[in-house]
Motif scaffolding. Structure first.
Motif, PDB file in Angstrom:
ATOM      1  N   MET A 158      10.688  15.631 -11.676  1.00  0.00           N
ATOM      2  CA  MET A 158      10.136  16.656 -12.573  1.00  0.00           C
ATOM      3  C   MET A 158       8.757  17.138 -12.136  1.00  0.00           C
ATOM      4  O   MET A 158       8.448  18.329 -12.256  1.00  0.00           O
ATOM      5  N   SER A 192       3.697   6.514  -4.335  1.00  0.00           N
ATOM      6  CA  SER A 192       4.082   6.398  -2.929  1.00  0.00           C
ATOM      7  C   SER A 192       3.723   7.709  -2.236  1.00  0.00           C
ATOM      8  O   SER A 192       3.999   8.788  -2.763  1.00  0.00           O
ATOM      9  N   VAL A 209       5.047  10.696 -14.873  1.00  0.00           N
ATOM     10  CA  VAL A 209       5.594   9.386 -14.512  1.00  0.00           C
ATOM     11  C   VAL A 209       6.620   8.987 -15.574  1.00  0.00           C
ATOM     12  O   VAL A 209       6.728   9.612 -16.623  1.00  0.00           O
TER      13      VAL A 209
HETATM   14  N1  LIG Z   1      14.546  14.193 -15.375  1.00  0.00           N
HETATM   15  C1  LIG Z   1      14.523  15.074 -16.354  1.00  0.00           C
HETATM   16  O1  LIG Z   1      15.397  15.970 -16.481  1.00  0.00           O
HETATM   17  C2  LIG Z   1      13.385  15.026 -17.356  1.00  0.00           C
HETATM   18  C3  LIG Z   1      13.295  16.029 -18.316  1.00  0.00           C
HETATM   19  C4  LIG Z   1      12.222  16.013 -19.202  1.00  0.00           C
HETATM   20  C5  LIG Z   1      11.257  15.015 -19.126  1.00  0.00           C
HETATM   21  N2  LIG Z   1      11.393  14.037 -18.192  1.00  0.00           N
HETATM   22  C6  LIG Z   1      10.340  13.015 -18.111  1.00  0.00           C
HETATM   23  O2  LIG Z   1       9.700  13.207 -16.872  1.00  0.00           O
HETATM   24  C7  LIG Z   1       9.129  11.985 -16.431  1.00  0.00           C
HETATM   25  C8  LIG Z   1       9.410  11.803 -14.961  1.00  0.00           C
HETATM   26  O3  LIG Z   1      10.801  11.781 -14.763  1.00  0.00           O
HETATM   27  P1  LIG Z   1      11.414  12.023 -13.317  1.00  0.00           P
HETATM   28  O4  LIG Z   1      12.859  12.246 -13.530  1.00  0.00           O
HETATM   29  O5  LIG Z   1      10.592  13.011 -12.571  1.00  0.00           O
HETATM   30  O6  LIG Z   1      11.175  10.553 -12.681  1.00  0.00           O
HETATM   31  P2  LIG Z   1      10.963  10.173 -11.135  1.00  0.00           P
HETATM   32  O7  LIG Z   1      11.732  11.091 -10.259  1.00  0.00           O
HETATM   33  O8  LIG Z   1      11.208   8.714 -11.036  1.00  0.00           O
HETATM   34  O9  LIG Z   1       9.420  10.456 -10.883  1.00  0.00           O
HETATM   35  C9  LIG Z   1       8.408   9.623 -11.348  1.00  0.00           C
HETATM   36  C10 LIG Z   1       7.314   9.651 -10.295  1.00  0.00           C
HETATM   37  O10 LIG Z   1       6.178   8.987 -10.818  1.00  0.00           O
HETATM   38  C11 LIG Z   1       5.583   8.288  -9.734  1.00  0.00           C
HETATM   39  N3  LIG Z   1       4.720   7.221 -10.257  1.00  0.00           N
HETATM   40  C12 LIG Z   1       5.058   6.082 -10.876  1.00  0.00           C
HETATM   41  N4  LIG Z   1       3.948   5.373 -11.226  1.00  0.00           N
HETATM   42  C13 LIG Z   1       2.902   6.118 -10.823  1.00  0.00           C
HETATM   43  C14 LIG Z   1       1.497   5.951 -10.890  1.00  0.00           C
HETATM   44  N5  LIG Z   1       0.954   4.861 -11.441  1.00  0.00           N
HETATM   45  N6  LIG Z   1       0.720   6.902 -10.378  1.00  0.00           N
HETATM   46  C15 LIG Z   1       1.245   8.001  -9.798  1.00  0.00           C
HETATM   47  N7  LIG Z   1       2.565   8.227  -9.688  1.00  0.00           N
HETATM   48  C16 LIG Z   1       3.380   7.291 -10.194  1.00  0.00           C
HETATM   49  C17 LIG Z   1       6.748   7.756  -8.950  1.00  0.00           C
HETATM   50  O11 LIG Z   1       6.308   7.432  -7.648  1.00  0.00           O
HETATM   51  P3  LIG Z   1       7.142   6.524  -6.608  1.00  0.00           P
HETATM   52  O12 LIG Z   1       7.649   7.504  -5.593  1.00  0.00           O
HETATM   53  O13 LIG Z   1       6.141   5.576  -6.060  1.00  0.00           O
HETATM   54  O14 LIG Z   1       8.233   5.840  -7.386  1.00  0.00           O
HETATM   55  C18 LIG Z   1       7.696   8.957  -8.985  1.00  0.00           C
HETATM   56  O15 LIG Z   1       7.478   9.841  -7.909  1.00  0.00           O
HETATM   57  C19 LIG Z   1       9.718  10.883 -17.308  1.00  0.00           C
HETATM   58  O16 LIG Z   1       8.725  10.393 -18.174  1.00  0.00           O
HETATM   59  C20 LIG Z   1      10.813  11.571 -18.103  1.00  0.00           C
HETATM   60  O17 LIG Z   1      10.895  11.063 -19.427  1.00  0.00           O
HETATM   61  C21 LIG Z   1      12.411  14.026 -17.296  1.00  0.00           C
END
Ligand SMILES: NC(=O)c1ccc[n+]([C@@H]2O[C@H](COP(=O)([O-])OP(=O)(O)OC[C@H]3O[C@@H](n4cnc5c(N)ncnc54)[C@H](OP(=O)(O)O)[C@@H]3O)[C@@H](O)[C@H]2O)c1
Length: 260
Positions: free
Chosen positions: A12, A37, A69
């Protein structure tokens, strides 16, 4: 223009960066990002031209910071940033299931919750927005402008977030799964390849969305224009009206975790 910070450039976070730039809402040099990362952030920077910084540089250097995150990682990031996030910063959390009350307890920043949708990648779809009590009218304008640039910002009550997320954020998957079943029903009849059925349903879906959005038609208007009384479409619509509520009530209940 306000500098836009992004912490977490996963699915996202990257989508938001690409969409802000694609829409013209932000220039690459106005965006600074950090990811845990480095590989993911470096690839995004190379693709879009945005700047990268440390977590603290992003938090301190941007007027608006999107925290992208996973929900269980939000508290740790905010507590670690501590005073780096001051009331001078507008923090936008996109995490599902992390309420404003918790966010406001964990940071001194002005807080907004936004639930974006994957369809913002093509500058379509609705983002749900709820403002924290410290948000100013300027904050409201800025968030609405950014999210309207990549779709439509819809302000809702926080209590309704979980349910409405099913329509917007989960919606593309629910609609795609429904359309897949529609196409598969034709394939099961024989003589139609899955590729052909998928193509025809995709074109029909895109055309129907156009009628709804561009012509401002309602669902019922589209139905009545196609389904003449006693015709074949009307017979199919009657089945959907009979079976649909049961199916979609079950979808909503399952997604809300009521079947666990
Ligand atoms: N997916 C959807 O359709 C959707 C829709 C609405 C809202 N959301 C919300 O969006 C958020 C992210 O979802 P996503 O699907 O994008 O997840 P994701 O692909 O797992 O992305 C999360 C990212 O956060 C990074 N991260 C984790 N800890 C961190 C830290 N301490 N500092 C900096 N970066 C850090 C991770 O890095 P690494 O590469 O190191 O793991 C990863 O790149 C969630 O909270 C979710 O509830 C998602």
């Amino acid at each position: 223009m306000t500098q836009i910070g992004v912490i977490g450039t996963g699915s996202m976070g990257s989508m938001l960066v690409r969409a802000f730039i694609k829409s013209g809402a932000a220039a690459p040099e106005e965006v600074i990002a950090y990811n845990r990362s480095t590989k993911r952030a470096a690839a995004l920077s190379q693709e879009t031209g945005i700047r990268l910084g440390t977590c603290r540089e992003v938090a301190a250097g941007a007027g608006i910071v999107f925290l992208c995150v996973r929900p269980h990682e939000v508290e740790g990031v905010l507590r670690e940033l501590g005073d780096t996030l001051s009331p001078r910063t507008l923090l936008v959390s996109i995490a599902a299931e992390v309420p404003l009350a918790d966010l406001q307890a964990w940071t001194g920043a002005r807080v907004v919750r936004v639930i974006p949708t994957l369809t913002s990648e093509i500058l379509k779809g609705a983002s749900l927005v709820v403002f924290g009590e410290r948000a100013t009218s300027t904050d409201r304008d800025l968030v609405r402008t950014l999210m309207d640039a990549i779709g439509r910002a819809v302000e809702v009550e926080e209590e309704a977030f979980e349910l409405l997320t099913l329509l917007t954020s989960c919606g593309p998957a629910f609609i795609a799964a429904t359309m897949k079943e529609f196409a598969a029903a034709a394939v099961r009849r024989g003589g139609v390849s899955p590729a052909c059925a998928d193509l025809l349903v995709t074109e029909t879906l895109a055309g129907t969305a156009g009628l709804l959005e561009e012509e401002g038609s309602s669902f019922d208007e589209v139905i009545s224009r196609v389904a003449t009384e006693g015709g074949i479409t009307a017979k199919g619509v009657a089945v959907i009206r009979k079976e649909g509520p049961g199916v979609f009530d079950a979808v909503v209940a399952a997604a809300l975790g009521e079947d666990e």
